[in-house]
Design a protein around this motif. Structure first.
Motif, mmCIF file in Angstrom:
data_model
loop_
_atom_site.group_PDB
_atom_site.id
_atom_site.type_symbol
_atom_site.label_atom_id
_atom_site.label_comp_id
_atom_site.label_asym_id
_atom_site.label_seq_id
_atom_site.Cartn_x
_atom_site.Cartn_y
_atom_site.Cartn_z
ATOM 1 N N LYS A 1 -15.884 23.688 43.633
ATOM 2 C CA LYS A 1 -17.026 23.301 44.451
ATOM 3 C C LYS A 1 -16.756 21.989 45.186
ATOM 4 N N LEU A 2 -17.509 21.778 46.250
ATOM 5 C CA LEU A 2 -17.413 20.536 46.992
ATOM 6 C C LEU A 2 -18.034 19.416 46.166
ATOM 7 N N GLU A 3 -17.245 18.403 45.870
ATOM 8 C CA GLU A 3 -17.743 17.267 45.109
ATOM 9 C C GLU A 3 -18.388 16.264 46.061
ATOM 10 N N LYS A 4 -19.457 15.631 45.578
ATOM 11 C CA LYS A 4 -20.153 14.628 46.386
ATOM 12 C C LYS A 4 -20.484 13.406 45.539
ATOM 13 N N ASP A 5 -20.450 12.255 46.198
ATOM 14 C CA ASP A 5 -20.838 11.007 45.550
ATOM 15 C C ASP A 5 -21.787 10.274 46.499
ATOM 16 N N TYR A 6 -23.077 10.398 46.237
ATOM 17 C CA TYR A 6 -24.067 9.794 47.132
ATOM 18 C C TYR A 6 -24.150 8.278 46.989
ATOM 19 N N ASN A 7 -23.454 7.733 46.016
ATOM 20 C CA ASN A 7 -23.370 6.282 45.887
ATOM 21 C C ASN A 7 -22.336 5.696 46.837
ATOM 22 N N HIS A 8 -21.529 6.574 47.416
ATOM 23 C CA HIS A 8 -20.526 6.126 48.373
ATOM 24 C C HIS A 8 -21.185 5.949 49.736
ATOM 25 N N GLN A 9 -21.554 4.723 50.021
ATOM 26 C CA GLN A 9 -22.226 4.402 51.283
ATOM 27 C C GLN A 9 -21.530 3.204 51.941
ATOM 28 N N PRO A 10 -20.353 3.442 52.493
ATOM 29 C CA PRO A 10 -19.580 2.372 53.140
ATOM 30 C C PRO A 10 -20.144 2.023 54.513
ATOM 31 N N THR A 11 -19.583 1.005 55.143
ATOM 32 C CA THR A 11 -20.002 0.678 56.501
ATOM 33 C C THR A 11 -19.498 1.757 57.449
ATOM 34 N N VAL A 12 -20.352 2.122 58.410
ATOM 35 C CA VAL A 12 -20.070 3.258 59.286
ATOM 36 C C VAL A 12 -20.406 2.910 60.737
ATOM 37 N N THR A 13 -19.558 3.352 61.646
ATOM 38 C CA THR A 13 -19.877 3.307 63.073
ATOM 39 C C THR A 13 -20.048 4.729 63.570
ATOM 40 N N VAL A 14 -21.213 5.016 64.142
ATOM 41 C CA VAL A 14 -21.462 6.319 64.740
ATOM 42 C C VAL A 14 -21.113 6.211 66.222
ATOM 43 N N MET A 15 -20.038 6.900 66.633
ATOM 44 C CA MET A 15 -19.590 6.836 68.017
ATOM 45 C C MET A 15 -20.051 8.066 68.789
ATOM 46 N N VAL A 16 -20.675 7.801 69.921
ATOM 47 C CA VAL A 16 -21.105 8.872 70.826
ATOM 48 C C VAL A 16 -20.315 8.722 72.122
ATOM 49 N N VAL A 17 -19.555 9.743 72.483
ATOM 50 C CA VAL A 17 -18.831 9.710 73.752
ATOM 51 C C VAL A 17 -19.688 10.404 74.802
ATOM 52 N N ALA A 18 -19.856 9.751 75.942
ATOM 53 C CA ALA A 18 -20.741 10.304 76.968
ATOM 54 C C ALA A 18 -20.132 10.152 78.360
ATOM 55 N N HIS A 19 -20.270 11.188 79.138
ATOM 56 C CA HIS A 19 -19.947 11.114 80.566
ATOM 57 C C HIS A 19 -21.106 11.743 81.332
#
Length: 388
Positions: A38-56
């Protein structure tokens, strides 16, 4: 000469069969042997994240997209928003700048690419300004579920997982026969990817939603797209590319065949290179299941354009040999006749629409090959208006 023609006929026929039927069926059977994985998950893993949106030139959807990202369920002090504008000439940049002014409490940036060189180049340039641990990339017209980023990060449970993609959900599947066919394709492909990722690694992702470690980001040639290039790159480095289908992005499929055809032609701008992009893929002893996955899910699919032509021509040369070849040739002609009927009538019949859609996909591959051979393949993308 007769034996050579028969070899061409059967090899081409096998490629078509394996790509569309054999591989998906075999993978389901193999997946049953790994059903306990099964897919393992760790919801305590919350690192810093950049959400990048590419737009034209995404003035129609960029504001909705930015508001959508603000609603994500993720710690505000750990998430940044970066819009990489690929030389937009409409109001996209002004809309983003105004949005930044209205939300000074949030970490939002605009990176303006001065010369338009395509989505991948924009990502390459903008990534060099990122300082967070992880990078989440998403399209301007893809709206994210509130838990999308949290789910992506939860799936990075070990160092060998280098890439995680989410699930693209088509929201307008009932709008037309074209969007319905595209949604049906995605349903099938998502099931295949889930098994591949559960066993070892997926062979391709999707541009709507995916993530990687910022430290492991690679500058790809602008003609390539992350969807196909990233999972392959990480797999050859001994890393895993997986999918977490609880991370959801919602998007409209093309509602008219012209839009969907242009998108598929663009997707095939590297089709010749993608058939066997690296000889190391053949080393089944080192890459194990990935070698099998890539051959069935990618190599055979990327050969459909030439396989269909060869199986038709070789079949025509074998007509006098037996009734079997007459039957298979008649079946092929009937297949293309049904596709032609779908083109002329635009019927809503499910089966005619599927055959028509499949044929359009093969023709798009031919256009992709033509563009490569003639030097017309470009890294740019033109948005389909029916998806906005």
């Amino acid at each position: 000469m007769g034996i050579f023609i028969k070899v061409l006929f059967y090899v081409s026929g096998f490629i078509i069969f394996w790509a569309m039927i054999g591989y998906p069926v075999s993978l389901k059977l193999i997946g049953k042997c790994y059903k306990s994985r099964k897919l393992e998950k760790d919801y305590n893993h919350q690192p810093t994240v950049t959400v990048m949106v590419v737009a034209h030139n995404e003035e129609k959807v960029i504001l909705e997209k930015l508001n959508n990202i603000l609603e994500l369920d993720y710690p505000q002090d750990k998430i940044e928003i970066l819009v990489a504008s690929d030389n937009s000439t409409d109001q996209t940049n002004n809309i983003v700048k105004e949005f930044i002014k209205k939300h000074p409490e949030r970490k939002i940036r605009l990176y303006e690419v001065k010369a338009r060189k395509g989505k991948t180049n924009a990502q390459n340039e903008a990534q060099k300004t990122v300082t967070t641990e992880y990078l989440v990339m998403t399209d301007a017209n893809s709206m994210l579920d509130r838990n999308a980023v949290k789910e992506l990060m939860a799936a990075f449970t070990s160092d060998d997982i280098a890439y995680v993609c989410g699930r693209l959900s088509i929201v307008n599947r009932e709008a037309s026969d074209v969007s319905s066919a595209e949604a049906g394709y995605w349903d099938s492909d998502l099931a295949t990817r889930e098994i591949e990722g559960r066993i070892q690694t997926i062979t391709a992702g999707n541009g709507a939603l995916y993530a990687c470690r910022n430290s492991e980001y690679h500058d790809f040639d602008p003609i390539q797209c992350h969807d196909a290039a990233m999972p392959l790159y990480y797999a050859l480095k001994g890393k895993r590319a997986i999918c977490n289908h609880d991370a959801v992005a919602y998007e409209k499929a093309g509602e008219v065949i012209e839009d969907e055809f242009k998108r598929k032609v663009r997707m095939n701008r590297t089709i010749l290179m993608a058939i066997l992009p690296d000889i190391r893929i053949l080393n089944v002893f080192k890459y194990k299941w990935f070698s099998y996955f890539y051959f069935g899910h990618r190599t055979c699919r990327y050969l459909l354009w030439i396989a269909h032509l060869i199986v038709l021509l070789s079949n025509a040369l074998l007509l006098a040999n037996s009734k079997f070849y007459l039957l298979t040739f008649t079946g092929q002609l009937l297949f293309y006749l049904i596709s032609l009927i779908g083109t002329v009538t635009r019927t809503k019949n499910k089966y005619v629409s599927l055959i028509y859609y499949y044929t359009v996909t093969i023709i798009a591959q031919w256009f992709g090959v033509y563009n490569i051979v003639t030097g017309r393949a470009k890294p740019f993308w033109e948005k389909a208006e029916s998806t906005r």
